[in-house]
Design an enzyme around this catalytic site. Structure first.
Site, PDB file in Angstrom:
ATOM      1  N   ARG A   1      -1.164   1.310 -14.609  1.00 31.70           N
ATOM      2  CA  ARG A   1      -0.330   1.909 -15.665  1.00 31.70           C
ATOM      3  C   ARG A   1      -0.991   1.769 -17.032  1.00 31.70           C
ATOM      4  O   ARG A   1      -0.963   2.704 -17.845  1.00 31.70           O
ATOM      5  CB  ARG A   1       1.053   1.251 -15.649  1.00 31.70           C
ATOM      6  CG  ARG A   1       1.883   1.714 -14.434  1.00 31.70           C
ATOM      7  CD  ARG A   1       3.016   0.756 -14.128  1.00 31.70           C
ATOM      8  NE  ARG A   1       3.931   1.265 -13.104  1.00 31.70           N
ATOM      9  CZ  ARG A   1       3.697   1.228 -11.789  1.00 31.70           C
ATOM     10  NH1 ARG A   1       2.566   0.744 -11.323  1.00 31.70           N
ATOM     11  NH2 ARG A   1       4.577   1.713 -10.934  1.00 31.70           N
TER      12      ARG A   1
ATOM     13  N   GLY B   1      -2.376   5.150  -3.471  1.00 30.21           N
ATOM     14  CA  GLY B   1      -1.119   5.891  -3.560  1.00 30.21           C
ATOM     15  C   GLY B   1      -0.578   5.900  -4.981  1.00 30.21           C
ATOM     16  O   GLY B   1      -0.049   6.907  -5.451  1.00 30.21           O
TER      17      GLY B   1
ATOM     18  N   ARG C   1      -0.434   9.919   3.994  1.00 28.56           N
ATOM     19  CA  ARG C   1       0.810   9.364   3.425  1.00 28.56           C
ATOM     20  C   ARG C   1       1.665  10.465   2.796  1.00 28.56           C
ATOM     21  O   ARG C   1       1.150  11.480   2.334  1.00 28.56           O
ATOM     22  CB  ARG C   1       0.456   8.265   2.406  1.00 28.56           C
ATOM     23  CG  ARG C   1      -0.244   7.097   3.095  1.00 28.56           C
ATOM     24  CD  ARG C   1      -0.675   6.019   2.145  1.00 28.56           C
ATOM     25  NE  ARG C   1       0.471   5.365   1.529  1.00 28.56           N
ATOM     26  CZ  ARG C   1       0.370   4.444   0.572  1.00 28.56           C
ATOM     27  NH1 ARG C   1      -0.838   4.097   0.123  1.00 28.56           N
ATOM     28  NH2 ARG C   1       1.433   3.890   0.066  1.00 28.56           N
TER      29      ARG C   1
ATOM     30  N   SER D   1      11.415   3.549  -4.689  1.00 30.17           N
ATOM     31  CA  SER D   1       9.945   3.524  -4.789  1.00 30.17           C
ATOM     32  C   SER D   1       9.552   3.628  -6.249  1.00 30.17           C
ATOM     33  O   SER D   1       9.900   4.604  -6.926  1.00 30.17           O
ATOM     34  CB  SER D   1       9.353   4.699  -4.008  1.00 30.17           C
ATOM     35  OG  SER D   1       8.075   5.013  -4.509  1.00 30.17           O
TER      36      SER D   1
ATOM     37  N   ASP E   1       5.030  -5.438  -0.724  1.00 35.66           N
ATOM     38  CA  ASP E   1       3.614  -5.638  -0.377  1.00 35.66           C
ATOM     39  C   ASP E   1       3.348  -7.028   0.206  1.00 35.66           C
ATOM     40  O   ASP E   1       2.267  -7.283   0.753  1.00 35.66           O
ATOM     41  CB  ASP E   1       2.734  -5.419  -1.608  1.00 35.66           C
ATOM     42  CG  ASP E   1       2.801  -3.975  -2.091  1.00 35.66           C
ATOM     43  OD1 ASP E   1       3.077  -3.079  -1.274  1.00 35.66           O
ATOM     44  OD2 ASP E   1       2.586  -3.741  -3.296  1.00 35.66           O
TER      45      ASP E   1
ATOM     46  N   LYS F   1       2.678   2.811   4.428  1.00 37.24           N
ATOM     47  CA  LYS F   1       1.738   2.178   3.494  1.00 37.24           C
ATOM     48  C   LYS F   1       0.299   2.514   3.922  1.00 37.24           C
ATOM     49  O   LYS F   1       0.084   3.433   4.688  1.00 37.24           O
ATOM     50  CB  LYS F   1       1.994   0.670   3.458  1.00 37.24           C
ATOM     51  CG  LYS F   1       3.353   0.310   2.870  1.00 37.24           C
ATOM     52  CD  LYS F   1       3.419   0.651   1.389  1.00 37.24           C
ATOM     53  CE  LYS F   1       4.772   0.353   0.792  1.00 37.24           C
ATOM     54  NZ  LYS F   1       4.917   0.887  -0.564  1.00 37.24           N
TER      55      LYS F   1
ATOM     56  N   ARG G   1       2.385  -0.683   8.533  1.00 39.97           N
ATOM     57  CA  ARG G   1       2.348  -2.155   8.456  1.00 39.97           C
ATOM     58  C   ARG G   1       3.363  -2.835   9.366  1.00 39.97           C
ATOM     59  O   ARG G   1       3.294  -4.051   9.518  1.00 39.97           O
ATOM     60  CB  ARG G   1       2.529  -2.625   7.003  1.00 39.97           C
ATOM     61  CG  ARG G   1       1.268  -2.426   6.199  1.00 39.97           C
ATOM     62  CD  ARG G   1       1.350  -3.071   4.813  1.00 39.97           C
ATOM     63  NE  ARG G   1       0.139  -2.746   4.062  1.00 39.97           N
ATOM     64  CZ  ARG G   1       0.091  -2.645   2.739  1.00 39.97           C
ATOM     65  NH1 ARG G   1       1.181  -2.831   2.018  1.00 39.97           N
ATOM     66  NH2 ARG G   1      -1.052  -2.358   2.145  1.00 39.97           N
TER      67      ARG G   1
ATOM     68  N   ARG H   1      -4.036  -5.601   2.751  1.00 44.26           N
ATOM     69  CA  ARG H   1      -3.008  -6.652   2.847  1.00 44.26           C
ATOM     70  C   ARG H   1      -2.952  -7.245   4.254  1.00 44.26           C
ATOM     71  O   ARG H   1      -2.601  -8.418   4.422  1.00 44.26           O
ATOM     72  CB  ARG H   1      -1.652  -6.115   2.402  1.00 44.26           C
ATOM     73  CG  ARG H   1      -1.716  -5.565   0.972  1.00 44.26           C
ATOM     74  CD  ARG H   1      -0.491  -5.796   0.156  1.00 44.26           C
ATOM     75  NE  ARG H   1      -0.632  -5.117  -1.132  1.00 44.26           N
ATOM     76  CZ  ARG H   1      -1.159  -5.657  -2.228  1.00 44.26           C
ATOM     77  NH1 ARG H   1      -1.609  -6.895  -2.210  1.00 44.26           N
ATOM     78  NH2 ARG H   1      -1.242  -4.959  -3.349  1.00 44.26           N
TER      79      ARG H   1
HETATM   80  C1  S3P Z   1       3.539   0.344  -6.409  1.00 40.13           C
HETATM   81  C2  S3P Z   1       4.737   0.552  -5.774  1.00 40.13           C
HETATM   82  C3  S3P Z   1       4.967   0.215  -4.360  1.00 40.13           C
HETATM   83  C4  S3P Z   1       3.906  -0.734  -3.830  1.00 40.13           C
HETATM   84  C5  S3P Z   1       2.511  -0.310  -4.227  1.00 40.13           C
HETATM   85  C6  S3P Z   1       2.382  -0.273  -5.740  1.00 40.13           C
HETATM   86  C7  S3P Z   1       3.413   0.727  -7.830  1.00 40.13           C
HETATM   87  O1  S3P Z   1       4.908   1.394  -3.592  1.00 40.13           O
HETATM   88  O2  S3P Z   1       3.997  -0.832  -2.424  1.00 40.13           O
HETATM   89  O3  S3P Z   1       1.554  -1.215  -3.716  1.00 40.13           O
HETATM   90  O4  S3P Z   1       2.442   0.288  -8.497  1.00 40.13           O
HETATM   91  O5  S3P Z   1       4.272   1.463  -8.308  1.00 40.13           O
HETATM   92  P1  S3P Z   1       6.216   2.353  -3.387  1.00 40.13           P
HETATM   93  O6  S3P Z   1       6.548   2.949  -4.696  1.00 40.13           O
HETATM   94  O7  S3P Z   1       5.791   3.373  -2.384  1.00 40.13           O
HETATM   95  O8  S3P Z   1       7.296   1.440  -2.882  1.00 40.13           O
END
Ligand code: S3P
Length: 414
Positions: free
Chosen positions: A26, A89, A117, A160, A305, A332, A336, A378
């Site tokens: 971010r 992701g 995904r 999420s 996570d 994920k 997982r 992980r």
């Molecule tokens: C994350 C949100 C989570 C997490 C990922 C990082 C983020 O995913 O599992 O490792 O930085 O916003 P989800 O938004 O799919 O839950």
């Protein structure tokens, strides 16, 4: 690359854990879309965050890493680009929202795991704001084309932070006001950082309200990642005493501490403080007689996570642990639920996967053995904890994937 993990009778020490992955993504992405220049210290230079940096460069921002500091010079308008999000992701999903209203045509690609995904969970709600986004049958590559966005009220289907953050980022460029509601509160780093960067944003419970805003570059000091600290804290609970300093303990991320409470793990938080709007503390964990735990959906967003390493702890705890409401684990970097259960079986543990979680019958000792990481960082690091606490240790195949979130992991463990 294969890595051999030797068993450890004792595991004691003070560890410097790398920066938080979510906050680093971010800090780089938001500053790259803001006016001015920012310095980010403590940033994680793992492969996922390097993918974000490369994408922001492709879009025209300046991102330089020098001597432990990342300098970002932002741009309010981007150029058309092809963005390779690698395995990340967070990079792909947040970019979908960030770019939706910025007048660019971008093509977002990823590796085989990321391309498997789900991306419609982000694209579909973004279209409610007027975004012009196409996925390939719900997956990457994703095409984002120029569109005029308007504020909307959006209820997300899953808790999420990636989906929520994409919507918030799009809402910054939408006419009027937008509201994003999620079923349970997910991590709120986006809300905290955007507020510090001058955005008109309010968060209350599961609802975030955002108005069209411009961002100004803001320096960020990134705390250590509690998701990475979790491996060392778990080994401390199993084998000795561990101190991880300067760890982010934002309540939307610190669910593992609630599980520690329930499992009888002895720990203390020292030097609790706030750094750049994020709660931070040093976490000290002592070897503890672990007992089984039951937890479900309510806690899931705050430790999603960490579930694989929690499952490893359960494999050593007295009694039967039951984890439910964890179906998000299926989408994920690997499935997982399947890969965690296979990893625990390879360690000599007793773990039955269910549709939405696990039933784990703890044993006093696990033999160890050879584990496949399934190219999931992980799973590899959770396996390393289990092997270090096992009777004979063993090997992890395809172990190099730890570089996604924790470069230097095996060195620090050794
Ligand atoms: C994350 C949100 C989570 C997490 C990922 C990082 C983020 O995913 O599992 O490792 O930085 O916003 P989800 O938004 O799919 O839950």
């Amino acid at each position: 690359m294969n890595v051999t993990i030797r068993p450890r009778a004792d595991f004691c020490g003070e560890f410097c854990i790398p920066g938080d992955k979510s906050i680093t993504h971010r800090a780089v992405m938001f500053n790259a879309a803001a006016e001015g220049e920012a310095h980010i210290t403590g940033a994680l230079l793992g492969e996922d965050c390097l993918s974000t940096a490369a994408c922001m460069r492709a879009l025209g921002a300046e991102v330089r890493a020098e001597g432990g500091c990342v300098t970002v010079r932002g741009r309010e308008t981007f150029r058309d680009a092809e963005c390779d999000c690698g395995n990340s992701g967070t990079t792909m999903r947040l970019l979908m929202g960030l770019l939706a209203g910025r007048g660019v045509h971008a093509r977002l690609t990823g590796d085989a795991s990321l391309s498997a995904r789900p991306m419609e969970r982000v694209a579909a709600p973004l279209r409610l704001l007027g975004a012009d986004i196409a996925t390939d049958g719900g997956h990457a590559p994703v095409e984002v084309r120029p569109a005029a966005l308007r504020g909307a009220r959006v209820q997300t289907a899953v808790a999420s932070a990636q989906v929520k953050s994409a919507l918030i980022l799009a809402a910054l460029g939408a006419e009027g006001e937008s509201t994003v509601c999620e079923p349970l509160p997910s991590r709120d780093h986006t809300e905290r950082m955007l507020a510090a960067m001058g955005a008109d944003i309010r968060a209350e419970g599961c609802t975030v309200t955002v108005k069209k805003s411009r961002l100004r570059c803001t320096d960020v000091e990134v705390p250590a990642d509690i998701s990475s600290a979790a491996y060392f804290l778990a080994l401390g609970a199993l084998r000795g005493e561990v101190l991880c300093k300067n760890v982010g303990v934002n309540p939307t991320r610190a669910g593992i501490l609630r599980v520690f409470d329930a499992m009888n793990v002895r720990y203390v938080l020292e030097n609790a403080r706030t750094v750049c709007g994020e709660p931070v503390a040093d976490i000290r964990v002592y070897k503890s007689p672990l007992r089984a735990v039951r937890f479900g959906r309510e806690l899931m967003p705050s430790l999603i996570d960490e579930v694989p390493v929690v499952a490893v702890l359960c494999a050593f705890a007295e009694g039967e642990s039951v984890i439910t409401g964890a179906e998000e684990l299926r989408v994920k970097e690997s499935d997982r639920i399947a890969t965690t259960a296979a990893m625990i079986a390879a360690l000599g543990g007793d773990c039955t996967p269910t549709e939405d979680g696990f039933v784990i019958r703890g044993k006093k000792a696990l033999a160890g053995g050879n584990v496949l990481s399934c190219k999931d960082h992980r799973i590899a690091m959770s396996a390393a904890v289990g092997l270090a606490a096992s009777a004979r240790g063993g090997q992890i195949a395809d172990a190099g994937c730890v570089n996604i979130s924790f470069p230097g992991f095996y060195g620090l463990l050794g």
